[in-house]
Structures are given as C-alpha cells and as structure tokens.
Design a protein around this motif. Structure first.
Motif, PDB file in Angstrom:
ATOM      1  N   ALA A 181       0.831  -1.208   0.000  1.00 47.48           N
ATOM      2  CA  ALA A 181       0.000   0.000   0.000  1.00 47.48           C
ATOM      3  C   ALA A 181       0.861   1.252   0.000  1.00 47.48           C
ATOM      4  O   ALA A 181       1.882   1.319   0.687  1.00 47.48           O
ATOM      5  CB  ALA A 181      -0.922   0.007   1.219  1.00 47.48           C
ATOM      6  N   ASP A 182       0.452   2.236  -0.794  1.00 48.74           N
ATOM      7  CA  ASP A 182       1.162   3.517  -0.744  1.00 48.74           C
ATOM      8  C   ASP A 182       0.503   4.474   0.243  1.00 48.74           C
ATOM      9  O   ASP A 182       1.008   5.561   0.513  1.00 48.74           O
ATOM     10  CB  ASP A 182       1.276   4.149  -2.133  1.00 48.74           C
ATOM     11  N   LYS A 183      -0.647   4.056   0.802  1.00 49.15           N
ATOM     12  CA  LYS A 183      -1.297   4.828   1.871  1.00 49.15           C
ATOM     13  C   LYS A 183      -2.162   3.878   2.691  1.00 49.15           C
ATOM     14  O   LYS A 183      -2.840   3.003   2.133  1.00 49.15           O
ATOM     15  CB  LYS A 183      -2.152   5.961   1.306  1.00 49.15           C
ATOM     16  N   VAL A 184      -2.114   4.041   4.002  1.00 48.05           N
ATOM     17  CA  VAL A 184      -2.932   3.234   4.908  1.00 48.05           C
ATOM     18  C   VAL A 184      -3.740   4.170   5.787  1.00 48.05           C
ATOM     19  O   VAL A 184      -3.194   5.101   6.387  1.00 48.05           O
ATOM     20  CB  VAL A 184      -2.069   2.310   5.787  1.00 48.05           C
ATOM     21  N   THR A 185      -5.044   3.925   5.847  1.00 49.75           N
ATOM     22  CA  THR A 185      -5.931   4.717   6.711  1.00 49.75           C
ATOM     23  C   THR A 185      -6.551   3.787   7.749  1.00 49.75           C
ATOM     24  O   THR A 185      -7.067   2.712   7.411  1.00 49.75           O
ATOM     25  CB  THR A 185      -7.050   5.381   5.891  1.00 49.75           C
ATOM     26  N   ILE A 186      -6.498   4.218   9.025  1.00 47.10           N
ATOM     27  CA  ILE A 186      -7.046   3.417  10.121  1.00 47.10           C
ATOM     28  C   ILE A 186      -8.186   4.198  10.778  1.00 47.10           C
ATOM     29  O   ILE A 186      -8.020   5.364  11.155  1.00 47.10           O
ATOM     30  CB  ILE A 186      -5.977   3.099  11.172  1.00 47.10           C
ATOM     31  N   TYR A 187      -9.328   3.552  10.905  1.00 52.54           N
ATOM     32  CA  TYR A 187     -10.463   4.100  11.647  1.00 52.54           C
ATOM     33  C   TYR A 187     -10.627   3.234  12.881  1.00 52.54           C
ATOM     34  O   TYR A 187     -10.817   2.016  12.779  1.00 52.54           O
ATOM     35  CB  TYR A 187     -11.738   4.057  10.802  1.00 52.54           C
ATOM     36  N   THR A 188     -10.577   3.832  14.066  1.00 49.70           N
ATOM     37  CA  THR A 188     -10.605   3.009  15.271  1.00 49.70           C
ATOM     38  C   THR A 188     -11.431   3.663  16.369  1.00 49.70           C
ATOM     39  O   THR A 188     -11.524   4.898  16.466  1.00 49.70           O
ATOM     40  CB  THR A 188      -9.179   2.730  15.777  1.00 49.70           C
ATOM     41  N   ARG A 189     -12.037   2.826  17.207  1.00 53.66           N
ATOM     42  CA  ARG A 189     -12.838   3.272  18.366  1.00 53.66           C
ATOM     43  C   ARG A 189     -12.541   2.314  19.504  1.00 53.66           C
ATOM     44  O   ARG A 189     -12.686   1.098  19.367  1.00 53.66           O
ATOM     45  CB  ARG A 189     -14.327   3.245  18.018  1.00 53.66           C
ATOM     46  N   HIS A 218      -4.718   1.430   0.536  1.00 47.38           N
ATOM     47  CA  HIS A 218      -4.778   1.947  -0.829  1.00 47.38           C
ATOM     48  C   HIS A 218      -3.586   1.344  -1.577  1.00 47.38           C
ATOM     49  O   HIS A 218      -2.434   1.742  -1.384  1.00 47.38           O
ATOM     50  CB  HIS A 218      -4.717   3.479  -0.816  1.00 47.38           C
ATOM     51  N   LEU A 219      -3.851   0.360  -2.412  1.00 47.73           N
ATOM     52  CA  LEU A 219      -2.796  -0.501  -2.942  1.00 47.73           C
ATOM     53  C   LEU A 219      -1.933   0.184  -3.982  1.00 47.73           C
ATOM     54  O   LEU A 219      -2.398   1.010  -4.768  1.00 47.73           O
ATOM     55  CB  LEU A 219      -3.428  -1.764  -3.552  1.00 47.73           C
ATOM     56  N   LYS A 220      -0.659  -0.192  -3.981  1.00 50.46           N
ATOM     57  CA  LYS A 220       0.258   0.242  -5.022  1.00 50.46           C
ATOM     58  C   LYS A 220      -0.152  -0.399  -6.343  1.00 50.46           C
ATOM     59  O   LYS A 220      -0.792  -1.459  -6.371  1.00 50.46           O
ATOM     60  CB  LYS A 220       1.690  -0.166  -4.663  1.00 50.46           C
ATOM     61  N   GLU A 221       0.271   0.208  -7.433  1.00 54.21           N
ATOM     62  CA  GLU A 221      -0.136  -0.280  -8.750  1.00 54.21           C
ATOM     63  C   GLU A 221       0.302  -1.727  -8.982  1.00 54.21           C
ATOM     64  O   GLU A 221      -0.422  -2.510  -9.579  1.00 54.21           O
ATOM     65  CB  GLU A 221       0.431   0.632  -9.845  1.00 54.21           C
ATOM     66  N   ASP A 222       1.499  -2.085  -8.491  1.00 59.59           N
ATOM     67  CA  ASP A 222       1.974  -3.452  -8.708  1.00 59.59           C
ATOM     68  C   ASP A 222       1.409  -4.431  -7.681  1.00 59.59           C
ATOM     69  O   ASP A 222       1.813  -5.595  -7.634  1.00 59.59           O
ATOM     70  CB  ASP A 222       3.506  -3.502  -8.686  1.00 59.59           C
ATOM     71  N   ALA A 223       0.472  -3.953  -6.835  1.00 59.61           N
ATOM     72  CA  ALA A 223      -0.147  -4.826  -5.839  1.00 59.61           C
ATOM     73  C   ALA A 223      -1.670  -4.862  -5.994  1.00 59.61           C
ATOM     74  O   ALA A 223      -2.380  -5.279  -5.075  1.00 59.61           O
ATOM     75  CB  ALA A 223       0.226  -4.367  -4.428  1.00 59.61           C
ATOM     76  N   TYR A 224      -2.162  -4.436  -7.140  1.00 62.06           N
ATOM     77  CA  TYR A 224      -3.616  -4.423  -7.367  1.00 62.06           C
ATOM     78  C   TYR A 224      -4.229  -5.818  -7.232  1.00 62.06           C
ATOM     79  O   TYR A 224      -5.424  -5.961  -6.983  1.00 62.06           O
ATOM     80  CB  TYR A 224      -3.934  -3.863  -8.750  1.00 62.06           C
TER      81      TYR A 224
END
Length: 615
Positions: free
Chosen positions: A136-144, A180-186
């Motif tokens: 992933a070129d970006k990681v988003t975490i939603y947590t509670r 959010h996956l890198k292009e070579d990891a789709y």
C-alpha cells in the motif's frame, strides 16, 4: 466546525527502519495479510479477555469477527475487526515506532498484575502492521476504543516518515484498516487472491474471517482440541484440507506434549506413496504453526528427510521467531522439536505393529523404503527404526513378515547370531546354494530383497546382543551350532587337496582360493564374494554398469557331490574336457550368486558341452 489534523513524525531514523520493513524484512510479499489478520485476531482476543475480567465494554453484543472487503475498482483492501480498538494515545504508542508491540505491552501489563490466564495473543502489532506498506502507498485506520467514554480517531500515513491523526465520527468498537494498494499490488484487491492467502496462512485463526461477507476459515484447528471431542469424519475432512487430498488417511497420530517442549501435533500417513510410482521425490508435508498461525509451509526442518511422506501440522508456542515471524532463530530448539516428534511417531508405529499388525503391514508395503532410508542414515533414531523393519524368512509363508524381535524371540537355544541372505526374490534365494547348511541344521534365515537391507545390517552389526551374519559370507562360521561330521560319501582329503590345487591353476586369477565347503549339501559348488557378501558385489555392479568383471572369488566345492567326484576322475585320467567342466561349474556358481551380468562368454563352452553330450 473544522476538523483538527495533527501531523506527527515517526521516531528517529524511521525512514531507514520503514525501508527495512517494507523492502527487506519479509521474503514473501503476501505475508502482510497474515500479519494484519493476526493483529485483528489479537485485538478481538484482548476484547474477549477484557470482557471476562474488566468493566463493561462498548457494543458488548457486537459479534467477535474479522471482516475483509476487496474493491477491485478502487484498488483497496479493507480489514475490519470488532476487537478492543485504540485510543489516541495507543495509536501514537503502537504505531509511532516499529520497535513497539502493542500485544507485548498488553501481556507485560497483565504480568505485572500476575493475571494473564487463558490469554492467547499471536501478533506483534507495532511490528507486523508496517508490512502493510509493502503493498500500500497509503494506509488509513479508523478506530474506536472499547471504553464507553472513548472517542473515534483516524490515523493515516504513506509510510514515508510521518502520520496524521484526526478525530473521527462516532463509530462502533474496533478497528478498520483501509489499504490503498500500489499499482503493482492491485492483485490484492481481487477476492480470489485474498482467499488463497487466507487459506494458506490464516485458516485456523480462532475467530471468523468473512471475505466480502462470506466466511472463509471453515476448518477448525483440530490439533488444539481434545481427541475425545473429534470424530473420525472430522479428522478425515481436516486431512483432506491440510494435505489437499481426496481420500482418507491410512494412519493418524494426534498428540500433545508439555515437556521438554510445548507441542501440539496432528500427523497423517497417506493411503498411497506416489514416490514409488515414479512421481518424483515427495516434498515435506508438515506445516509449522505458532499459535495457529502458519510460520512455515512444508517445513523441511521439523521432521527428518526420511519422514517426508507424513502430512499434517505441528504447533508450538515456544518457537523463537525472528521479527518477521518467518524463520526460526534457535536451531537447537528446532532440533529438539524434530527429535521429540520423530521419537513419538516411531513409538506410534511400534504400537501399530503390535496392536494392528495387518494395518501396519499395509503401511510397511507402501512406505518401508522411507524407514529403511532412515535406518541407513539417521543414527539418532536408528535403534528405534531397526525394530520396525520387517522381512520374510525361511520359516514364514510367502507374504508373511517378521521383525528382528520376532526372530530373536524364537531363536534356537545356543544360537548367537541372526542369519540373513539377500536375493532378488524368495524363489531365487531358495533355489540357491546358500541355505543348504541352514536347512540341514534347521536354522531360520531372514530373506532380504533390497541391497539397502544388507547395508543396514552391516551398519548396526547386532540386534539385542545377537550378531547379524549374512549366509553368504566367505568366512561363515557356524561354531555356535552343532557341526556335522565330515560326509562319509565325500572324497578323501588327499583327493580334495589335489582337486582344489588343480582348480586354482585352471581358474587362475578368477579365484583367490578353492577349498572344500562345509556349507553345501545338495549343490556341487558355491562362490563367495571378495567384497564380504554377494549382495554387496551386486550393489557395486548396479552402481557401476560397466563392472562386468566380477573380480576374484572364493570357490567352495562339495566333496560329496557326484559331479565333483566325476570332475576329479576326469582330472586324474587327463581328460581335456575336465578344464571345460571346471570353468562351467565355476560360472554356474557365479550365476547362482547373481554375479554374472553378461553370460555371453560361456555360450561357446556350453555349445561344446552340448556337442559332447549328444555324441
């Protein structure tokens, strides 16, 4: 109202550390999914434990499960757990440094209180999480957090050197990771790819894994259960899953051990040995787990090479794994694990041979070469392996097998050796000259049909205090049993000395010695190998196809046999045919010993013998 965005830098030298995690730490890129699922399972395990021991948690009726969603259009992979969640401080603490492990901190906190019973954590949250940046070129975490008064937060980073934290909308308890996956990891946004990786690494995670709302870990980790709770059908279905098989196993061994190591194992012997059908060398078939998470598929280290036919799983919580949880750091401990499980499996086979001999016979017919391979090469387990070897003998029916222990159990009084003889088949052995003295003295002889059998017997030398002696040894000495007096029908000793001396001259370099035999009853002559036994000579000829020259042999003659007596008469009268007969008698003995690969050399001589016989 505007949302406050906090940007924080990772700890010092984080760029270098992240580069190591993303590019160097893991050998297989798909390992990231195993790590994230393990972290999700840990979050749920912490929540479960907290529910048992602590205050009431938020969303207490929420199902404990892991949800994975793929989006091939947006090229995202989302992993959601309904576990313990994180506060803002925990986000900073757990994800602000690679060297930090939230799971370890959780255990450390409980240990300080002396209370961590029934807790089973498998992940290393602050470490394994960063494997997400391999794909992933970006990681988003939603947590509670589970706390009733806790808030919701959003953590985001590109894994380069900083991250942001913002307050999120009120959400249910737990954590959601969006990669959010890198292009070579789709490819990791495709359901079939994710399902394959889950099946390989995380099939036995103790909480439901739902892939696009469909449960994918449907097989229980049977090795962690009590045997009394598992039916034969469940065992069979598990075997089909773990071994990718369609039939049922021949044998199974399910055992747990606390000392010297904590081990849970479930091992199977397949019904068929495809290696013997020419399908190539079988790959090791035991998968190594640590707390139900796959560490090494088809591990070559946990069992010796000669047990490569076994299928199953081995799980130990004591494995000293490196930071990536892919390799074992303590080779001495792995060696101990290998020895403990191998010894236990051999005891299982020994009990099978006693309690279910027909079942063991079926196993032996298909897999005996593996045990022989071990007996020949594995000196650690050789003693146990030799007990499992089975053979036909001169006192069994065709197809009836005995062990060396059976032989010793019915040995003649005063007999100090176990006798055996090698040949390609029972028929060949029993038609040869080497059993004659043993039949005469009613001594049991084990029949070995594979060259490796004699190699094993030569290596171990004795069994339960009895020497192992080949019936075709040149220096065979039967002093441990009553000797017969010299046959009264035999030629005089003077004639024997004259004949043996003459045979040495006629046969020349083909023999090292010619002597009167003490082992023959019905045959005129026998040859004994210069390599100790004829089976050793045959093995050398198999290895070296050009070894048509047998080399010098010892020739023994039966001084009471009519053919030998007539040969002596022909010698005395100066009959030229005596030399032809002598050479043929010698080569006939070689044929009986299985030592002639190319019989063309005797064709002219046989034609001459036939011409004389037809006059």
């Amino acid at each position: 109202m505007s949302t406050v965005v906090e940007t924080k830098e990772f700890q010092t030298e984080i760029r270098q550390l992240l580069d190591i995690v993303i590019h160097s730490l893991y050998t297989e890129r798909e390992i990231f999914l195993r790590e994230l699922i393990s972290n999700a399972a840990d979050a749920i395990e912490k929540l479960r434990y907290t529910q048992l021991t602590g205050p009431e948690v938020k969303d207490k009726d929420l199902a404990l499960e892991i949800q994975i969603d793929t989006d091939d259009n947006a090229h995202t992979l989302t992993i959601t757990d309904t576990g313990i969640g994180m506060t803002k401080d925990e986000l900073v603490g757990n994800l602000g440094t690679i060297a930090h492990s939230g799971s370890k901190e959780f255990i450390k906190h409980l240990s300080a209180k002396g209370d961590q019973k029934d807790l089973n954590l498998i992940g290393q949250f602050g470490v394994g999480f960063y494997s997400a940046f391999m794909v992933a070129d970006k990681v988003t975490i939603y947590t509670r957090s589970y706390h009733q008064e806790g808030g919701s937060y959003v953590w985001e980073s590109d894994g380069v050197g900083s991250y942001t934290i913002t307050e999120g909308e009120d959400a249910v308890r737990g954590t959601r990771l969006v990669l959010h996956l890198k292009e070579d990891a789709y490819d990791f946004a495709k359901e079939e790819t994710v399902q394959r990786v889950i099946k390989q690494y995380s099939s036995f995670v103790p909480y439901p894994i739902l892939l696009n709302s469909k449960k994918v870990n449907t097989v229980d980790a049977l090795w962690t259960k009590n045997k009394s709770e598992i039916s034969d059908d469940e065992y069979n279905e598990f075997y089909k899953f773990i071994a990718n098989a369609h039939d049922e196993p021949l044998l199974r061994l399910h055992f747990s051990s606390d000392a010297p190591l904590n081990i849970n194992s479930l091992l199977f012997v397949p019904k068929e040995n495809f290696e013997q059908f020419g399908f190539g060398r079988t790959e090791p078939g035991v998968n190594l787990y640590c707390k139900k998470v796959l560490i090494q598929e088809k591990s070559p280290a946990v069992l010796p090479e000669w047990l490569r036919f076994i299928r199953g799983v081995m799980d130990s919580e004591e494995l000293p794994l490196n930071i990536s949880r892919e390799t074992m750091q303590d080779s001495a401990l792995i060696s101990k694990l290998n020895k403990v499980v191998t010894t236990r499996f051999l005891k299982f086979l020994e009990s099978q041979a006693t309690s279910e001999p027909e079942k063991y016979k079926e196993f032996w017919e298909k897999f005996n070469l593996y045990l022989k391979e071990g007996a020949a090469n594995d000196y650690t387990h050789q003693k146990e392996l030799v007990k499992l070897l089975q053979f036909e003998s001169s006192k069994t029916q065709p197809g009836e097998l005995i062990s060396l222990g059976d032989y010793v159990g019915r040995i003649k009084e005063g007999q100090e050796a176990i006798y055996y003889v090698n040949g390609p088949s029972r028929e060949v052995i029993e038609s040869g000259p080497y059993l004659e003295i043993f039949r005469d003295k009613e001594l049991e002889v084990i029949y070995t049909y594979a060259p490796i059998d004699d190699y094993i017997f030569g290596a171990i030398r004795e069994f339960e205090g009895k020497r192992l002696i080949s019936a075709d040894e040149a220096d065979l000495n039967l002093n441990d049993v009553e000797q017969n007096a010299r046959n009264e029908q035999a030629m005089s000793e003077e004639d024997v000395l004259a004949l043996t001396g003459w045979l040495k001259e006629v046969l020349g370099s083909k023999v090292t010695d010619v002597r009167e035999s003490k082992r023959l009853v019905d045959s005129p002559a026998v040859v004994l190998s210069p390599y100790g036994t004829n089976s050793m000579q045959r093995m050398m000829q198999l290895v070296n196809k050009d070894l048509n020259n047998v080399g010098p042999s010892v020739l023994e003659i039966n001084a009471a046999h009519p053919m030998i007596k007539r040969l002596e008469t022909a010698r005395k009268t100066g009959d030229d045919f005596a030399k032809i007969a002598a050479e043929q008698i010698f080569e006939n003995a070689q044929i009986a010993a299985g030592l002639i690969l190319d019989p063309r050399g005797m064709v002219n001589r046989l034609n001459e013998i036939l011409a004389r016989a037809l006059r």
